[in-house]
Write a protein that holds these residues in place. Structure first.
Motif, PDB file in Angstrom:
ATOM      1  N   THR A  46     121.833  30.589  16.990  1.00 45.61           N
ATOM      2  CA  THR A  46     121.621  31.797  17.787  1.00 45.61           C
ATOM      3  C   THR A  46     122.417  31.664  19.082  1.00 45.61           C
ATOM      4  N   TRP A  47     123.492  32.416  19.184  1.00 44.22           N
ATOM      5  CA  TRP A  47     124.435  32.242  20.293  1.00 44.22           C
ATOM      6  C   TRP A  47     124.056  33.111  21.490  1.00 44.22           C
ATOM      7  N   GLU A  48     122.760  33.180  21.783  1.00 42.35           N
ATOM      8  CA  GLU A  48     122.294  34.076  22.837  1.00 42.35           C
ATOM      9  C   GLU A  48     122.675  33.607  24.233  1.00 42.35           C
ATOM     10  N   ARG A  49     122.675  32.314  24.471  1.00 38.24           N
ATOM     11  CA  ARG A  49     123.049  31.812  25.800  1.00 38.24           C
ATOM     12  C   ARG A  49     124.539  32.018  26.050  1.00 38.24           C
ATOM     13  N   THR A  50     125.330  31.841  25.001  1.00 37.41           N
ATOM     14  CA  THR A  50     126.764  32.086  25.137  1.00 37.41           C
ATOM     15  C   THR A  50     127.019  33.551  25.453  1.00 37.41           C
ATOM     16  N   ALA A  51     126.345  34.438  24.745  1.00 38.22           N
ATOM     17  CA  ALA A  51     126.503  35.869  25.016  1.00 38.22           C
ATOM     18  C   ALA A  51     126.072  36.201  26.441  1.00 38.22           C
ATOM     19  N   ALA A  52     124.971  35.586  26.893  1.00 39.80           N
ATOM     20  CA  ALA A  52     124.451  35.873  28.237  1.00 39.80           C
ATOM     21  C   ALA A  52     125.394  35.376  29.324  1.00 39.80           C
ATOM     22  N   ALA A  53     126.193  34.357  29.016  1.00 47.48           N
ATOM     23  CA  ALA A  53     127.110  33.803  30.018  1.00 47.48           C
ATOM     24  C   ALA A  53     128.129  34.834  30.485  1.00 47.48           C
ATOM     25  N   ALA A  54     128.393  35.842  29.660  1.00 49.86           N
ATOM     26  CA  ALA A  54     129.372  36.871  30.033  1.00 49.86           C
ATOM     27  C   ALA A  54     128.974  37.594  31.315  1.00 49.86           C
ATOM     28  N   SER A  55     127.674  37.713  31.572  1.00 55.00           N
ATOM     29  CA  SER A  55     127.213  38.430  32.767  1.00 55.00           C
ATOM     30  C   SER A  55     126.987  37.514  33.958  1.00 55.00           C
ATOM     31  N   LEU A  56     127.281  36.227  33.804  1.00 57.78           N
ATOM     32  CA  LEU A  56     127.006  35.250  34.860  1.00 57.78           C
ATOM     33  C   LEU A  56     128.262  34.717  35.538  1.00 57.78           C
ATOM     34  N   LEU A  57     129.428  35.234  35.165  1.00 56.84           N
ATOM     35  CA  LEU A  57     130.681  34.668  35.672  1.00 56.84           C
ATOM     36  C   LEU A  57     130.869  34.929  37.162  1.00 56.84           C
TER      37      LEU A  57
END
Length: 370
Positions: free
Chosen positions: A28-39
């Motif tokens: 489940t790549w949810e943390r990777t997906a969420a990283a997009a909004s944390l840059l």
């Protein structure tokens, strides 16, 4: 660095998470997906660490958890054309992190192999350094095998990934403490058919010159003894810093032996220069010896530092050969502009010439703020 930071932007991270979700649905790549909004305003290195950490967390929370899951997931993505670009930097870092956590020799060897598969999409030169730091001998043995790889990107990785002072990369003490360890790899690559690889070899040699100049000179001399049409350039580029420093051995290898010369100048076109501006200087050089003189001409600018001391930087003018009794007049312009890589401070500066490593004619001038 603003533009560089955007090499890993929100869309790139979303694309990465989308690819991995499609090819490796067991994670489940949810943390990777969420990283997009944390840059946010993070720089490129920090963005890499953020995304790599998210990849690692997603894999740790998957049924398979460890390095084998990471390797399988990333290999499954390789057929996807969009699995490329700077987001592969965090991919390679995540693989290295999980490999090192594993401690398995099998995982270590596979991680090295995975980097050769990833590096044609984006260089693995940063991630490999952590593997080298863990087990230099095992890693360098594998790297030596890469020197005969059919892909030029892998052969370049063999040289670039083990450079002692690779920009942006973590330092690997073993590469500085054992400079001779990388020479067999460079020996195998200095005549590589790819200019991309040869340029890396030259830059690697120049790196080694910072802490092992005599080894570099001996290596350059050996290469010139078994040279092809490109070896001369590789050696000249690899010795460039030593030549600027006036290293006698490097100059001798390139044919710049001590010469009898007379130098008049440098003559500056002004004594006071306002930033931004250009300083023009001229000089004359004569061969006073009985033989042809092959000359490496450089100039040294002694910059004023913020603390009032001076710092010297060498710049190239040209190379030339003068017959006995021959003279040549030359001129050069040097710009003084504020840059991110060099801050100019008002005060007393100096300029002098360097001929085959010997200094001539120091002349002072004053730099003033505009």
């Amino acid at each position: 660095m603003g533009v560089m930071n955007e090499l890993i932007d929100a869309q790139a991270v979303k694309t990465l998470s989308g690819i991995l979700t499609a090819v490796a649905p067991d994670v489940t790549w949810e943390r990777t997906a969420a990283a997009a909004s944390l840059l946010g305003d993070l720089n490129l290195r920090a963005r890499t660490d953020l995304v790599a950490g998210a990849l690692v967390d997603d894999i740790r929370n998957s049924p398979g958890r460890g390095y084998p899951t990471a390797a399988a997931s990333f290999r499954a993505a390789l057929p996807v054309p969009e699995f490329t670009g700077w987001t592969l930097w965090p991919v390679s870092e995540a693989a290295a992190t999980l490999c090192l956590e594993s401690g398995s020799r099998q995982d270590f060897d596979d991680a090295l192999a995975l980097l050769t598969e990833l590096t044609p999409r984006l260089t693995g030169e940063f991630a490999i350094r952590r593997l080298i730091a863990r087990d230099p001998d095992r890693a360098l043995a594998a790297v030596l095998d890469w020197t005969s790889h059919p892909d030029e990107h892998v052969r370049r990785l063999a040289s670039e990934g083990i450079r002692p002072y690779l920009p942006w990369a973590v330092r690997v003490p073993a590469l500085v403490q054992r400079p001779e360890a990388t020479v067999p790899i460079l020996d195998a690559l200095y005549r590589d058919p790819s200019e991309y690889v040869r340029r890396s070899v030259a830059n690697h040699l120049n790196d080694v010159a910072r802490h092992a100049p005599d080894l570099v000179v001996a290596t350059a001399r050996k290469w010139l003894g078994a040279a092809d049409n490109n070896t001369g350039w590789v050696v000249r580029h690899g010795l460039r810093t030593l030549v600027k420093k006036g290293h006698a051995g490097a100059l001798e290898v390139l044919g710049f032996t001590p010469a009898s010369v007379a130098v008049t100048g440098p003559h500056l076109d002004r004594d006071v220069l306002t930033i931004p501006g250009e300083l023009t200087f001229a000089f004359e050089i004569s061969n006073t010896g009985a033989r042809d003189a092959r000359l490496a001409l450089d100039y040294v600018v002694h910059y004023q530092k913020a603390n009032g001391t001076q710092s010297a930087k060498v710049f190239k003018i040209s190379t030339l050969t003068l017959a006995p009794g021959e003279s040549r007049s030359l001129s050069k312009r040097h710009a003084f502009r504020q840059m991110t890589t060099r801050v100019h401070h008002p005060g007393l500066h100096a300029l002098e010439l360097q001929v085959n490593g010997a200094l001539h004619g120091r002349t002072e001038f004053r730099l003033e703020a505009g």
